[in-house]
Write a protein that holds these residues in place. Sequence first.
Motif, mmCIF file in Angstrom:
data_model
loop_
_atom_site.group_PDB
_atom_site.id
_atom_site.type_symbol
_atom_site.label_atom_id
_atom_site.label_comp_id
_atom_site.label_asym_id
_atom_site.label_seq_id
_atom_site.Cartn_x
_atom_site.Cartn_y
_atom_site.Cartn_z
ATOM 1 N N GLU A 9 26.468 -18.176 -45.087
ATOM 2 C CA GLU A 9 27.816 -18.336 -45.636
ATOM 3 C C GLU A 9 28.377 -19.707 -45.273
ATOM 4 O O GLU A 9 28.978 -20.384 -46.096
ATOM 5 N N LEU A 10 28.163 -20.110 -44.029
ATOM 6 C CA LEU A 10 28.738 -21.378 -43.596
ATOM 7 C C LEU A 10 27.933 -22.586 -44.080
ATOM 8 O O LEU A 10 28.492 -23.670 -44.231
ATOM 9 N N ARG A 11 26.665 -22.401 -44.355
ATOM 10 C CA ARG A 11 25.906 -23.508 -44.969
ATOM 11 C C ARG A 11 26.511 -23.831 -46.329
ATOM 12 O O ARG A 11 26.665 -24.995 -46.695
ATOM 13 N N SER A 12 26.877 -22.803 -47.067
ATOM 14 C CA SER A 12 27.517 -22.987 -48.367
ATOM 15 C C SER A 12 28.867 -23.690 -48.204
ATOM 16 O O SER A 12 29.215 -24.577 -48.986
ATOM 17 N N VAL A 13 29.612 -23.310 -47.183
ATOM 18 C CA VAL A 13 30.911 -23.939 -46.921
ATOM 19 C C VAL A 13 30.714 -25.415 -46.581
ATOM 20 O O VAL A 13 31.443 -26.281 -47.071
ATOM 21 N N LEU A 14 29.731 -25.705 -45.747
ATOM 22 C CA LEU A 14 29.469 -27.099 -45.390
ATOM 23 C C LEU A 14 29.105 -27.932 -46.614
ATOM 24 O O LEU A 14 29.558 -29.077 -46.760
ATOM 25 N N ASN A 15 28.309 -27.376 -47.510
ATOM 26 C CA ASN A 15 27.969 -28.083 -48.746
ATOM 27 C C ASN A 15 29.213 -28.346 -49.580
ATOM 28 O O ASN A 15 29.392 -29.437 -50.130
ATOM 29 N N ARG A 16 30.077 -27.364 -49.671
ATOM 30 C CA ARG A 16 31.320 -27.496 -50.434
ATOM 31 C C ARG A 16 32.213 -28.581 -49.813
ATOM 32 O O ARG A 16 32.799 -29.405 -50.518
ATOM 33 N N LEU A 17 32.279 -28.601 -48.485
ATOM 34 C CA LEU A 17 33.096 -29.608 -47.806
ATOM 35 C C LEU A 17 32.525 -31.015 -47.988
ATOM 36 O O LEU A 17 33.279 -31.977 -48.141
ATOM 37 N N ARG A 18 31.215 -31.111 -47.993
ATOM 38 C CA ARG A 18 30.603 -32.433 -48.222
ATOM 39 C C ARG A 18 30.898 -32.935 -49.645
ATOM 40 O O ARG A 18 31.150 -34.122 -49.857
ATOM 41 N N ARG A 19 30.868 -32.010 -50.611
ATOM 42 C CA ARG A 19 31.226 -32.390 -51.980
ATOM 43 C C ARG A 19 32.674 -32.842 -52.048
ATOM 44 O O ARG A 19 33.001 -33.837 -52.696
ATOM 45 N N ALA A 20 33.567 -32.097 -51.374
ATOM 46 C CA ALA A 20 34.986 -32.462 -51.359
ATOM 47 C C ALA A 20 35.177 -33.826 -50.696
ATOM 48 O O ALA A 20 35.990 -34.638 -51.143
ATOM 49 N N GLN A 21 34.409 -34.081 -49.654
ATOM 50 C CA GLN A 21 34.476 -35.380 -48.976
ATOM 51 C C GLN A 21 34.118 -36.496 -49.954
ATOM 52 O O GLN A 21 34.785 -37.535 -50.003
ATOM 53 N N GLY A 22 33.090 -36.269 -50.746
ATOM 54 C CA GLY A 22 32.703 -37.247 -51.763
ATOM 55 C C GLY A 22 33.773 -37.414 -52.825
ATOM 56 O O GLY A 22 34.046 -38.536 -53.277
ATOM 57 N N GLN A 23 34.397 -36.303 -53.226
ATOM 58 C CA GLN A 23 35.463 -36.379 -54.223
ATOM 59 C C GLN A 23 36.657 -37.171 -53.686
ATOM 60 O O GLN A 23 37.240 -37.981 -54.405
ATOM 61 N N ILE A 24 36.998 -36.940 -52.433
ATOM 62 C CA ILE A 24 38.130 -37.657 -51.837
ATOM 63 C C ILE A 24 37.822 -39.150 -51.742
ATOM 64 O O ILE A 24 38.673 -39.990 -52.043
ATOM 65 N N ALA A 25 36.588 -39.489 -51.354
ATOM 66 C CA ALA A 25 36.194 -40.899 -51.324
ATOM 67 C C ALA A 25 36.295 -41.501 -52.727
ATOM 68 O O ALA A 25 36.741 -42.646 -52.891
#
Length: 95
Positions: A9-25
């Motif tokens: 579950e948290l691996r999926s969350v980490l992937n989602r957060l990394r995508r959001a990090q890229g979107q924010i950049a």
Amino acid sequence: MELDPAGAELRSVLNRLRRAQGQIAGVIRMIEAGRDCEEVVTQLAAASRALDRAGFAIIATGLQQCLVDADGGGEARADREQLRARLEKLFLSLA
């Protein structure tokens, strides 16, 4: 309540957060480049939704752990109520 980063579950969350990090950049680059306001806001909204979904997934994981722990009966009722109140507060912070 501890989070297990090895859990699926948290691996999926980490992937989602990394995508959001890229979107924010990307949003930062768009603003620096003077891009259209509508495009910037659209990308910012997408990043915000990704962060919200990650937060809800973390809370859902906590709720699941809470239910499993409650079935085990190892925690005192007062401890379970305190945990429930903390999870509810976390959930409402995202609402």
